[in-house]
Write an enzyme that holds these catalytic residues in place. Structure first.
Site, mmCIF file in Angstrom:
data_model
loop_
_atom_site.group_PDB
_atom_site.id
_atom_site.type_symbol
_atom_site.label_atom_id
_atom_site.label_comp_id
_atom_site.label_asym_id
_atom_site.label_seq_id
_atom_site.Cartn_x
_atom_site.Cartn_y
_atom_site.Cartn_z
ATOM 1 N N CYS A 195 22.583 -0.290 -3.052
ATOM 2 C CA CYS A 195 21.813 -0.241 -1.770
ATOM 3 C C CYS A 195 23.239 -1.277 -0.941
ATOM 4 O O CYS A 195 23.188 -2.856 -1.067
ATOM 5 C CB CYS A 195 20.496 -0.646 -2.212
ATOM 6 S SG CYS A 195 19.402 -1.561 -1.229
ATOM 7 N N CYS A 200 21.393 -4.240 -0.353
ATOM 8 C CA CYS A 200 21.193 -4.934 -1.302
ATOM 9 C C CYS A 200 22.126 -5.890 -1.286
ATOM 10 O O CYS A 200 22.137 -7.070 -1.839
ATOM 11 C CB CYS A 200 20.594 -4.685 -2.879
ATOM 12 S SG CYS A 200 19.117 -3.674 -2.778
#
Length: 82
Positions: free
Chosen positions: A11, A14
């Site tokens: 991600c 993230c």
């Protein structure tokens, strides 16, 4: 307060959020857990109904919690923890 951060290695957002999260929780000496969704054997993502990442759960002493989804700024994260 306890904090749970949900993320995945693949991600992009993230990865952007990781240094902000690490800085704030370490400066404030907060009890926290990081949960990788790809290896969440405890089922925390299901328990807190995590559908998007990054996501952060803030658990108060009385067991109530707040869920924030998406990138949090350093200021916003500080505000939620305090």
């Amino acid at each position: 307060m306890k904090v749970i951060k949900f993320y995945a290695d693949w991600c992009g957002p993230c990865k952007s959020y990781a240094p902000i999260f690490d800085k704030v929780v370490n400066e404030l000496k907060v009890d926290y857990v990081k949960v990788n969704l790809d290896s969440d054997t405890d089922g925390l993502a299901a328990k807190y109904k995590i559908r998007s990442i990054p996501a952060t759960i803030f658990i108060n002493e009385d067991g109530t919690f707040i869920k924030e989804v998406g990138l949090l700024t350093e200021d916003k994260l500080n505000q939620l923890i305090k």
